[in-house]
Enzyme design. Structure first.
Site, PDB file in Angstrom:
ATOM      1  N   ASP A   1       0.861  -1.179   0.000  1.00 39.42           N
ATOM      2  CA  ASP A   1       0.000   0.000   0.000  1.00 39.42           C
ATOM      3  C   ASP A   1       0.907   1.242   0.000  1.00 39.42           C
ATOM      4  OD1 ASP A   1      -2.179   1.695   0.020  1.00 39.42           O
ATOM      5  OD2 ASP A   1      -3.246   0.616   1.593  1.00 39.42           O
TER       6      ASP A   1
HETATM    7  C1  NOJ Z   1      -4.145   3.847   0.148  1.00 34.42           C
HETATM    8  C2  NOJ Z   1      -5.325   2.941   0.288  1.00 34.42           C
HETATM    9  O1  NOJ Z   1      -5.247   2.234   1.514  1.00 34.42           O
HETATM   10  C3  NOJ Z   1      -5.481   1.943  -0.834  1.00 34.42           C
HETATM   11  O2  NOJ Z   1      -6.712   1.294  -0.689  1.00 34.42           O
HETATM   12  C4  NOJ Z   1      -5.376   2.631  -2.158  1.00 34.42           C
HETATM   13  O3  NOJ Z   1      -5.545   1.698  -3.204  1.00 34.42           O
HETATM   14  C5  NOJ Z   1      -4.034   3.324  -2.255  1.00 34.42           C
HETATM   15  N1  NOJ Z   1      -3.933   4.319  -1.203  1.00 34.42           N
HETATM   16  C6  NOJ Z   1      -3.807   3.990  -3.615  1.00 34.42           C
HETATM   17  O4  NOJ Z   1      -4.626   5.088  -3.765  1.00 34.42           O
END
Ligand code: NOJ
Length: 759
Positions: A291
């Site tokens: 993430d």
């Molecule tokens: C953080 C989020 O937790 C995740 O779900 C998302 O896909 C990413 N950012 C990218 O935007």
């Protein structure tokens, strides 16, 4: 290049000793592609390999492409980037790809990613609403619709579905998932993977899916986003993992690791969970991405002293791609200089990334995604899909005295700022959805001449109560008051955890004075999480849960209010009476002192709140009435490797055509460990005309009853109770049978689909 379920994941046990099918995913790309990838890896410098393993934001969520300047293009030429996120647009991405495949040394195509969660341009209902359809085909259609629009904008990859199980309504990301149950969650995970990806990623005008956030992200303590999870091994295996397992078997092209830790081990650096369980035991061969910044955050977690250690931990855990932290690019070089044994891990990661690119067809046609003409035209065919999905998603929670549907000739007024809040219809992940293209409830009811007046009353964001008198005056003139209440879109989503899940702003005050008018009120809930509203809803005869329904929100709600369509959705997560009851689930264990209505008896309950949720998991009313016949079983006893059929006839005894979701629950009353009082193991949404009957037959196998015990899925002999009903609490029929022997299951019990027939 067929990315189907047979090829991606080994059909093995969680702890299978041998993995006969592992490796098929790599084999499924043709020999030419395999050779090409091997050849590329041989030619690549270490820096180029780390470039492939690096994902960079090409813009910001609210300003896509804004960082694609000359310096960034130079980085692409030098092979420093493998993938971009927060980018979109057929023309812009074509040009970016051109730089990579024409001006880059090795001409390796880039991967373009974005969070396309519930629609791209045509905003569809949010995931928790789509899960409320209890209709995997509807969920699949939503994913396919989103994928087609994302494809037209040049995207290859979406960070969806979110398959985290959510049992704590304080967690803001409840809105992004399929709710509290691992069986329903597994079916919805598969539906989304199939919808986003289709059969052939290279040809289908679809995008690669990403099952996220692998680990126990939804189990964050206290419902605080990013916080630690402390789940037992059994809960992890039986509750949190099944939707991921189901997504992997359905062929999800990628997985994302969670931000948070489980008992002190952050998943992004958790070799046991990611490399050992997901890769080796499940045989998952797809691309794993961290993430956002999560590799670097291993330092903040306190498991890495610096970015180099963080990068090594994530690499060892088998995280192939570093989303935005640049830890791989900047630090794995010196780590490798000290420890050559890391090199093969880097090569494996690069191979998986290039394999994903090959599966998408990018080595054959790097410009195969994107269509500038299709991208500009908002696809006309998708608005009716948005409306239909929204109609199927609503859940009628209460309808005393049949206040709904509205009757002709009634004087109806509408109150509540949310009824006129176009932004909120778009929900938490807007992608390219445009608020001005949304039809609000107010607009739809005014266009249809359903209401004689509208007053906002109060909003969710200010203490201003000056609108209340006008709202009360309007209510006094009405026969029925429609009252939109809840949270605006920005109360839910990432980093939107709330300790108080009551109504924000002065909405409670508004409700109190409206109730005092004595007029019948229809509460229309707009929210991304279950709210604890027992007191507010007391005395309100009708309550309709609408979540956030997308661009066609208003017309869809109007259809349900006026009775053109009967509501047929069911809750994918129970709604508490009070926030203090969370986390909660219908699938709790009985305990030694089960909750007792008599407060003089000491039992597992709160003294200040009635037992259980206000509206249970699986609950949802209809304008029709459904009668259930007796539950019949195929056999009185089944061996551990046998199967059992469970039949029931359901009749629409009402006056209108309507949908009913027939739900099958199981319970193992005496086992080696306490089992949940009920567990969903099957469901089917039926459409029945007045007077029509259907016979539903579920086929259950004992591995769907297996218990995770000391590293195995144990099938134990003994009695199994089955319950069939209209919700987890509205059980209409029961039966029981015996499992006669011991056995071992191969898959997480809740991930296994129950076959059913409808006759
Ligand atoms: C953080 C989020 O937790 C995740 O779900 C998302 O896909 C990413 N950012 C990218 O935007």
């Amino acid at each position: 290049m067929n990315l189907d379920r047979r090829s991606v994941v080994a059909a093995g046990a969680l702890l299978a000793a041998s993995m006969p099918f592992a490796g098929l995913a790599r084999a499924e790309i043709g020999p030419d592609h395999k050779a090409k990838i091997k050849g590329l890896i041989r030619q690549m410098t270490l820096a180029e390999k780390l470039g492939q393993m690096t994902q960079i934001p090409g813009g910001r969520q609210k300003a896509l492409n804004s960082r694609l300047d000359a310096t960034m293009l130079d980085r692409v030429r030098k092979g420093e980037v493998g993938s971009f996120l927060h980018v979109a647009g057929a023309d812009a991405l074509r040009e970016l790809q051109r730089v990579a495949v024409e001006e880059g040394r090795l001409k390796i195509p880039l991967l373009f990613a974005m969070d396309v969660i519930h629609g791209f341009r045509t905003t569809l209902p949010v995931p928790i609403a789509l899960a409320s359809t209890w209709d995997p085909e509807a969920m699949k259609l939503a994913a396919r619709t989103a994928a087609e629009e994302a494809w037209a904008a040049g995207l290859h990859w979406t960070f969806a579905p979110m398959v985290d199980i959510a049992r704590d309504a304080r967690w803001g990301r409840v809105v992004e998932g399929a709710g509290e149950d691992p069986y329903l969650g597994s079916r919805m995970a598969v539906a989304q993977v199939e919808g986003f990806q289709g059969g052939d990623l290279a040809k289908g005008r679809r995008v690669m899916a990403c099952a996220k956030h692998f680990g126990a992200y939804g189990a964050a303590v206290g419902g605080r986003d990013y916080d630690s999870a402390d789940v037992s091994e059994r809960t992890l295996a039986e509750v949190n993992m099944p939707p991921f397992y189901a997504a992997a078997r359905a062929g999800a092209g990628s997985f994302m690791t969670a931000f948070n830790d489980i008992a002190g081990v952050p998943t992004t650096g958790n070799a046991d969970l990611v490399r050992h369980q997901l890769r080796e035991q499940w045989g998952y061969q797809g691309l794993i991405v961290s993430d956002w910044n999560a590799v670097k955050e291993l330092i903040a977690h306190g498991v890495a002293a610096d970015q180099k250690e963080a990068a090594v931990l994530a690499l060892k855990a088998s995280v192939d791609m570093d989303m935005t932290s640049n830890s791989y690019a900047e630090h794995l070089g010196s780590a490798v200089a000290e420890d050559k044994s890391l090199l093969p891990l880097i090569d494996e990661a690069v191979e998986r990334i290039l394999t994903a690119k090959a599966r998408l067809g990018l080595f054959d046609d790097p410009y195969g995604f994107g269509d500038p003409v299709a991208e500009k035209a908002v696809p006309a065919k998708n608005r009716p899909i948005a409306r239909d999905l929204a109609k199927r998603a609503m859940v009628l929670l209460r309808n005393e005295g049949d206040v709904l549907p509205l009757r002709l000739g009634q004087k109806v007024v509408l109150i509540g700022a949310l009824a006129d809040d176009a932004m909120s219809t778009l929900g938490s992940w807007r992608a390219r959805g445009q608020a001005e293209e949304a039809v609000t409830l107010r607009a739809a009811l005014e266009q249809g001449n359903v209401i004689t007046g509208y007053a906002p009353g109060v909003t969710t964001r200010s203490d201003d109560v000056s609108g209340i008198p006008a709202a009360v005056a309007l209510a006094r003139e009405a026969d029925v008051v429609l009252l939109a209440i809840g949270e605006d879109y920005d109360f839910s989503g990432e980093a939107r955890s709330y300790a108080d899940i009551g109504l924000p702003g002065p909405q409670e005050a508004l409700i109190a004075v409206l109730k005092a008018t004595g007029k019948p009120i229809v509460a229309i809930l707009m929210n991304g999480r279950p709210l604890g509203l027992e007191k507010d809803l007391a005395g309100i005869p009708a309550v309709l849960e609408t979540w956030y329904l997308g661009l066609e929100s208003g017309p869809a709600i109007a259809h349900v209010l006026t009775g053109e369509v009967s509501p047929g959705g069911k809750l994918p997560i129970g709604i508490p009476r009070h926030g203090g009851q969370t986390p909660m689930t219908y699938a709790h264990v009985p305990t030694g002192r089960p909750a007792n209505a008599d407060l003089l008896i000491d039992s597992a309950r709160y003294h200040d709140t009635a037992i259980g949720p206000l509206f249970p998991f699986g609950h949802g009313l209809s304008y029709a009435r459904f009668d259930y016949g007796a539950v019949t079983l195929g056999a009185e006893a089944v061996p551990a490797n046998g199967s059992q059929t469970i039949g029931v006839t359901v009749t629409n005894s009402g006056k209108v055509a309507a949908d009913e979701v027939v739900q099958l629950y199981i319970h193992d009353p005496v086992a080696s460990v306490a089992r949940p009082v009920k567990e969903l193991r099957g469901f089917v949404r039926l459409s029945l005309k007045p007077g029509e009957s259907r016979r539903v037959t579920f086929t259950l196998t004992p591995d769907q009853l297996a218990i995770w015990h000391a590293g195995k899925w144990l099938i134990e002999p003994g009695l199994i109770e089955v319950m069939v009903g209209s919700s987890s609490e509205d059980i209409r029929g029961k039966a029981s049978f015996r499992v006669t022997g011991r056995g071992e299951g191969k898959h997480p019990a809740a991930s296994i689909p129950t076959k059913f027939e409808v006759a």
